[in-house]
Design a protein around this motif. Structure first.
Motif, PDB file in Angstrom:
ATOM      1  N   SER A  58     -15.178 -80.410  29.337  1.00 40.65           N
ATOM      2  CA  SER A  58     -16.542 -80.943  29.324  1.00 40.65           C
ATOM      3  C   SER A  58     -16.686 -82.073  30.337  1.00 40.65           C
ATOM      4  O   SER A  58     -17.660 -82.129  31.097  1.00 40.65           O
ATOM      5  N   ARG A  59     -15.687 -83.000  30.346  1.00 41.26           N
ATOM      6  CA  ARG A  59     -15.738 -84.099  31.316  1.00 41.26           C
ATOM      7  C   ARG A  59     -15.650 -83.567  32.733  1.00 41.26           C
ATOM      8  O   ARG A  59     -16.345 -84.036  33.640  1.00 41.26           O
ATOM      9  N   ILE A 115     -22.327 -70.830  32.633  1.00 41.29           N
ATOM     10  CA  ILE A 115     -21.451 -69.861  31.976  1.00 41.29           C
ATOM     11  C   ILE A 115     -20.235 -70.577  31.386  1.00 41.29           C
ATOM     12  O   ILE A 115     -19.740 -70.205  30.306  1.00 41.29           O
ATOM     13  N   SER A 116     -19.764 -71.634  32.048  1.00 43.15           N
ATOM     14  CA  SER A 116     -18.635 -72.396  31.519  1.00 43.15           C
ATOM     15  C   SER A 116     -19.021 -73.089  30.211  1.00 43.15           C
ATOM     16  O   SER A 116     -18.257 -73.086  29.239  1.00 43.15           O
ATOM     17  N   LYS A 117     -20.190 -73.679  30.164  1.00 42.31           N
ATOM     18  CA  LYS A 117     -20.644 -74.344  28.943  1.00 42.31           C
ATOM     19  C   LYS A 117     -20.917 -73.342  27.830  1.00 42.31           C
ATOM     20  O   LYS A 117     -20.642 -73.619  26.650  1.00 42.31           O
ATOM     21  N   LEU A 118     -21.458 -72.189  28.175  1.00 36.49           N
ATOM     22  CA  LEU A 118     -21.704 -71.170  27.161  1.00 36.49           C
ATOM     23  C   LEU A 118     -20.396 -70.682  26.553  1.00 36.49           C
ATOM     24  O   LEU A 118     -20.269 -70.511  25.339  1.00 36.49           O
ATOM     25  N   ILE A 253     -25.425 -64.786  31.692  1.00 36.61           N
ATOM     26  CA  ILE A 253     -26.028 -66.000  31.163  1.00 36.61           C
ATOM     27  C   ILE A 253     -27.248 -65.664  30.311  1.00 36.61           C
ATOM     28  O   ILE A 253     -27.436 -66.217  29.214  1.00 36.61           O
ATOM     29  N   ALA A 254     -28.082 -64.734  30.808  1.00 41.89           N
ATOM     30  CA  ALA A 254     -29.283 -64.359  30.054  1.00 41.89           C
ATOM     31  C   ALA A 254     -28.914 -63.813  28.680  1.00 41.89           C
ATOM     32  O   ALA A 254     -29.519 -64.188  27.663  1.00 41.89           O
TER      33      ALA A 254
END
Length: 598
Positions: A58-59, A115-118, A253-254
């Protein structure tokens, strides 16, 4: 006696067996408990490592977002500013390519971060009232130029049962639709792309089912490929990637975002016939009064109120971009700079400001820390001063964090000057009626009559808003060209006259100033063929005759020689034409070039 001994032996053997078994069971229990403790400890360590890894990720993503977006903001910001200056055709073409490449790179960066956060489960849906029809219109506006360029029809259909306002995450819905409609436009060579929304309202339960459908007449998808198109970095085929480009992340992503809403995307497609993507969302109803008014946005807004701005950003490049953007729309702005939150607080202690533009990630004291300090330790007007975050981090989580710190608005980098002006106007309640556009009368008039806009309207496919956009761009560009032309005459620079006239000619033709374009062509030819200075001066006088109108200071560097409002001056107030002498005696005595500024 024998029986007694036998009984004793049996009892002893049984006791020994039981004792051994109990001992063995206890040993096994201890071993099991030890194994459980070890495995539990290992599981705890793995969990802590996983949590530490996710925290690091996250950081890392937050830092990467900031570090990548900051130089992107610099490139995009200065490119925007340069595109509004005097340029040759080749320079404008190259800068336009840089601008388009920057926008594409921004999209790729956004996709990778999203996409990384998802995948990390860090995306949360916020709840805010919004208009589904407005979101659809924004998507259409964003993609209309691309669709027109390809010659396809992009339409939006809103069903009768679609409510005016619902509660949900408008940013994520816009992102979903932009990916789906953007893909449809990309993979459609001719025909149409349609976005439709239909609704089924359940008023007694306070929610509605909305079905979003994106259909196109594009290349379609082979049946065996439909199951793979939602995988990361995948498209319908290698030839598709080579032909149309893209990262293959948009549909991934969608779908992830739709699933986050508790739904899924359905696909129907036939190869070479087109595709249809649809999904259904269940959203609570909202009151229309809860909708926020969209801020007024225009390239030509010019605010004349004296305003004091505090601009806080560690990066000098970012400060320069913001400063230029402010001066473009706020004629009487005074800008004070600070490089971190601590300096911002010191500036605020000693001076009054109307608004603060605050970067977020800064050394010594961040923007959020400075905002929290202002809200907690200042009093009165200064405590409530409007603060707009200018941040390279644009995820909903970062925006929410900034707003929770006490900031009033968030504007992501890179931003456009008119977006910054609209945000400030909203914060300071500067309505469109208080803002003076660059022209209050006809866009432009010349001594030979109005524009012939037939070519421009045909170029813009009848889109009057785009026609006005190009005219305003022309109004901003030509004064600078005229300055260059006059400077070239002053220097007796034949090559400079040729280059500037050559640059002006197609611009004048584009907006239908045909006689002015012919004069520019004559200047171009005259400079190339070495005509006398007397002949060139006569052409310059012809070129500048439209100047006999009143001017306004509003706009980039003023409106300049070629631009004026519709109010004519009396003949006695009309400025005399400038003349430039060649070698030998010049008008007014002396030798050399004579330059008479207006």
């Amino acid at each position: 006696m024998t029986y007694i001994l036998f009984a004793i032996l049996i009892s002893g053997g049984a006791w020994y067996y039981i004792h051994r078994r109990e001992t063995s069971l206890k040993q096994r229990q201890k071993e099991l408990e030890k194994t459980v403790r070890e495995r539990t400890a290992e599981a705890v360590k793995q969990k802590e490592r996983a949590e530490a890894s996710e925290a690091f990720k996250s950081r890392f993503l937050a830092n990467m977002s900031h570090e990548i977006r900051t130089p992107l903001h610099g490139i995009a910001g200065f490119t925007d500013l340069l595109l509004d200056t005097s340029l040759s055709e080749k320079q404008r073409r190259w800068l336009s390519s840089i601008h388009q490449s920057t926008e594409r790179l921004t999209v790729v960066v956004n996709d990778i971060l999203d996409i990384s956060k998802l995948e990390a489960g860090e995306v949360r849906l916020r709840q805010a009232p919004f208009s589904p029809a407005r979101i659809a219109a924004d998507v259409q506006d964003s993609l209309s130029i691309r669709a027109k360029y390809k010659g396809i029809d992009l339409s939006v259909l809103i069903g009768e049962n679609v409510p005016e306002a619902v509660i949900g995450d408008p940013t994520r819905l816009y992102q979903i639709l932009m990916n789906l409609v953007g893909n449809a436009v990309k993979f459609t060579e001719n025909g149409e792309v349609r976005l439709s929304i239909t609704g089924s309202i359940q008023p007694e339960e306070g929610f509605t089912y909305l079905e979003f459908t994106v259909s196109d007449t594009g290349i379609g998808i082979a049946p065996e490929k439909i199951s793979t198109i939602f995988e990361s970095f995948q498209q319908a085929g290698d030839d598709t990637t080579a032909r149309f480009g893209g990262t293959g992340l948009g549909l991934t992503i969608a779908r992830e975002l739709v699933q986050l809403h508790g739904s899924d995307i359905q696909v129907e497609s036939a190869l070479l016939k087109g595709s249809t993507f649809s999904f259904v969302l269940s959203l609570p109803l909202a009151a229309t009064a809860d909708l926020q008014t969209k801020p007024y946005l225009s390239d030509s807004l010019c605010f004349t109120q004296p305003l004091q701005f505090l601009l806080v950003d560690e990066n000098p490049l970012n400060r320069e971009i913001a400063t230029e953007a402010l001066y473009r729309h706020f004629e009487n702005a005074t800008i004070t700079e600070a490089t971190n939150g601590k300096e911002a607080i010191e500036r605020l202690e000693g001076q009054d400001f109307d608004l603060i533009l605050m970067d977020v990630q800064m050394p010594e004291m961040s923007g959020t820390e400075a905002t929290q300090y202002i809200r907690q330790h200042f009093a009165g007007v200064k405590q409530d001063i409007p603060i707009i975050a200018l941040s390279a981090s644009t995820t909903p989580e970062e925006i929410e964090k900034n707003l929770e710190s006490g900031m009033n608005r968030h504007l992501g980098k890179p931003f456009k000057p008119q977006e910054l002006a609209a945000a400030i106007a909203e914060m300071l309640q500067l309505t469109p009626g208080q803002a003076r556009p660059l022209s209050t009368g006809p866009i432009l008039a010349n001594s030979d009559g109005p524009f012939d806009l037939s070519f421009l309207r045909d170029f813009c496919a009848g889109d009057e808003e785009q026609v006005q956009h190009f005219l305003q761009k022309f109004k901003a560009q030509c004064p600078l060209e005229m300055e260059q032309l006059e400077a070239a005459f002053q220097r007796q620079d034949m090559e400079g006259i040729f280059q500037t006239a050559h640059s002006l000619k197609p611009q004048l033709e584009f907006v239908g100033l045909k006689k002015a374009a012919l004069t520019a062509a004559a200047l171009e030819a005259g400079a190339r063929n070495g005509q006398t200075w007397e002949e060139l001066n006569e052409l310059l006088v012809q070129f500048k005759r439209p100047e006999q109108k009143s001017r306004t200071r509003c706009g980039p560097r003023g409106l300049g020689s070629f631009f004026y409002l519709s109010l004519p001056l009396s003949p006695s107030r009309a400025p005399a034409p400038q003349t430039y002498g060649g070698p030998g005696p010049a008008a007014g005595g002396g030798t050399g070039a004579v330059f008479k500024p207006v």
